[in-house]
Write a protein that holds these residues in place. Structure first.
Motif, PDB file in Angstrom:
ATOM      1  N   GLY A 128       0.465  -0.915  -0.591  1.00 29.80           N
ATOM      2  CA  GLY A 128       0.027   0.406   0.302  1.00 29.80           C
ATOM      3  C   GLY A 128       0.805   1.325  -0.327  1.00 29.80           C
ATOM      4  O   GLY A 128       1.444   2.043   1.323  1.00 29.80           O
ATOM      5  N   THR A 129       1.384   1.815  -1.153  1.00 31.45           N
ATOM      6  CA  THR A 129       1.650   2.782  -1.530  1.00 31.45           C
ATOM      7  C   THR A 129       1.909   3.476  -2.678  1.00 31.45           C
ATOM      8  O   THR A 129       1.602   2.638  -4.317  1.00 31.45           O
ATOM      9  N   ILE A 130       1.927   4.955  -2.988  1.00 25.00           N
ATOM     10  CA  ILE A 130       1.404   5.707  -4.199  1.00 25.00           C
ATOM     11  C   ILE A 130       1.774   6.135  -4.801  1.00 25.00           C
ATOM     12  O   ILE A 130       1.940   6.488  -5.780  1.00 25.00           O
ATOM     13  N   ASP A 131       3.604   5.331  -4.504  1.00 25.87           N
ATOM     14  CA  ASP A 131       4.341   5.534  -4.774  1.00 25.87           C
ATOM     15  C   ASP A 131       4.745   4.376  -6.487  1.00 25.87           C
ATOM     16  O   ASP A 131       5.354   5.030  -7.054  1.00 25.87           O
ATOM     17  N   ASN A 132       4.085   3.285  -6.027  1.00 24.10           N
ATOM     18  CA  ASN A 132       4.630   1.751  -6.608  1.00 24.10           C
ATOM     19  C   ASN A 132       5.691   1.689  -6.722  1.00 24.10           C
ATOM     20  O   ASN A 132       5.782   1.418  -8.042  1.00 24.10           O
ATOM     21  N   GLY A 178       9.953   7.671 -10.153  1.00 23.77           N
ATOM     22  CA  GLY A 178       9.387   8.592 -10.579  1.00 23.77           C
ATOM     23  C   GLY A 178       8.281   7.982 -11.330  1.00 23.77           C
ATOM     24  O   GLY A 178       7.399   8.515 -12.814  1.00 23.77           O
ATOM     25  N   PHE A 179       7.226   7.095 -10.638  1.00 26.62           N
ATOM     26  CA  PHE A 179       6.812   6.502 -11.406  1.00 26.62           C
ATOM     27  C   PHE A 179       4.852   7.591 -11.796  1.00 26.62           C
ATOM     28  O   PHE A 179       4.252   7.715 -12.815  1.00 26.62           O
ATOM     29  N   ILE A 180       4.739   8.314 -10.837  1.00 27.00           N
ATOM     30  CA  ILE A 180       3.547   9.247 -10.808  1.00 27.00           C
ATOM     31  C   ILE A 180       4.366  10.539 -11.872  1.00 27.00           C
ATOM     32  O   ILE A 180       3.549  10.707 -13.067  1.00 27.00           O
ATOM     33  N   ALA A 181       5.107  11.125 -11.917  1.00 27.29           N
ATOM     34  CA  ALA A 181       5.088  11.906 -12.526  1.00 27.29           C
ATOM     35  C   ALA A 181       5.329  11.374 -14.341  1.00 27.29           C
ATOM     36  O   ALA A 181       5.026  12.400 -15.019  1.00 27.29           O
TER      37      ALA A 181
END
Length: 327
Positions: A128-132, A178-181
């Motif tokens: 569970g983390t938004i960073d992936n 940098g997955f989100i970016a």
């Protein structure tokens, strides 16, 4: 195989949309299989302080759509010591907890492994983390929601950027990854994407921005991860404002920050969290421990926890090349 009668479940580290859906799946799967469930509030800090609560089916009713985590989360310096972990283990045993499901990221899994190693608890992790950025799963719980939140904000910023022919530096979360970016930059049509995995040279950034703003006389969106080596959006903004060549360019920065953590989880995150929550309890029942459940090519896979926190998932560098073509 350890005889498990009661599992403890907790969320730890940064919250992520979909954690509640995961808790719901864990609790109801455990109860369906005749296990008792203890919820641990505030992660390892609550474990040390004995902040434990009995959980039943109705404890997780009507939460699948909620962001955040009903069990709360906290960082715990005390748990980093042997004394803190000993105290946590004593509270778990006093409450009859045989095994643990930990929902979180890298630091959460390190702590869970310590409990297994030092005190013999069976432990399974849910990513569970938004960073992936966790190795062993194609996608982590919360990432899809954070990505879509970032894209929605970039779309809104694009409207005002176009109205004024402005340059916007949009900073998204991603201290080490940098997955989100990368993905919201592509999805949001950014002209330039800056991430921690690559070396960023300010001269190259300036040249690229000047080319876009001057030659084409249009707005420009630059997406930058907070962990980029130029100091994020504000670091780049300072450097540009100090350069006379940018004196005629309207420049703004927008830091999306914790907006990416909150809000209702997407359908994708709800389904992923539910699948992994069920799989975590099934892994314990099958005798597995010190592993993380993940989804790889749409199949549930188990990865030893030391392999998860001992390495980082790599970004798709083909996507990075794609950004150069599309911009």
């Amino acid at each position: 195989m350890q005889d498990i009668q009661r599992i403890g479940v907790f969320t730890s580290g940064g919250d992520a949309p979909g954690m509640n859906a995961c808790l719901r799946a864990i609790v109801r799967t455990a109860l369906t299989n005749g296990l008792e469930v203890t919820g641990i509030r505030r992660g390892y800090e609550g474990m040390i302080e004995g902040d434990l609560v009995e959980m039943e089916r109705r404890s997780v009713s009507n939460i699948v759509q909620l962001g955040g985590t009903i069990l709360k989360s906290a960082r715990s310096e005390a748990f980093m010591s042997e004394e803190g972990r000993q105290q946590a283990a004593e509270h778990l045993r006093e409450n009859g907890v045989d095994a643990l499901v930990a929902v979180g990221g890298d630091g959460t899994f390190r702590g869970a492994s310590k409990l297994k190693e030092e005190h013999g608890f069976a432990v399974v992790g849910c990513p569970g983390t938004i960073d992936n950025d966790l190795y062993g799963t194609d996608q982590t719980i919360g990432y899809d929601t954070a990505l879509n939140t970032a894209i929605e904000n970039i779309d809104r910023i694009r409207d005002t950027a176009d109205a004024h022919n402005r340059l916007f530096l949009v900073e998204v979360m991603g201290r080490d990854a940098g997955f989100i970016a990368l993905n919201c930059g592509i999805g949001g049509g950014a002209e330039l994407i800056l991430i921690p995995e690559t070396i960023t040279e300010m001269d190259v950034v300036k040249e690229r921005i000047l080319s876009l703003m001057s030659a084409q006389r249009r707005s420009t969106i630059v997406v930058v991860a907070e962990g980029d080596d130029l100091g994020g959006a504000q670091g780049i903004e300072r450097a540009l404002r100090d350069d006379p060549e940018f004196s005629d360019i309207e420049l703004r920065s927008a830091i999306l920050g914790h907006t990416q953590r909150g809000g209702a989880p997407t359908a994708g995150d709800r389904v992923l969290a539910s699948r992994l929550g069920v799989a975590s309890v099934e892994a314990l029942l099958d005798g597995h421990s010190d592993v993380m459940v993940g989804l790889v090519n749409e199949e549930v896979k188990l990865t030893p926890l030391p392999n998860v926190y001992g390495r980082r998932k790599s970004i798709d560098y083909d996507l990075l090349k794609l950004t150069q073509i599309l911009s």
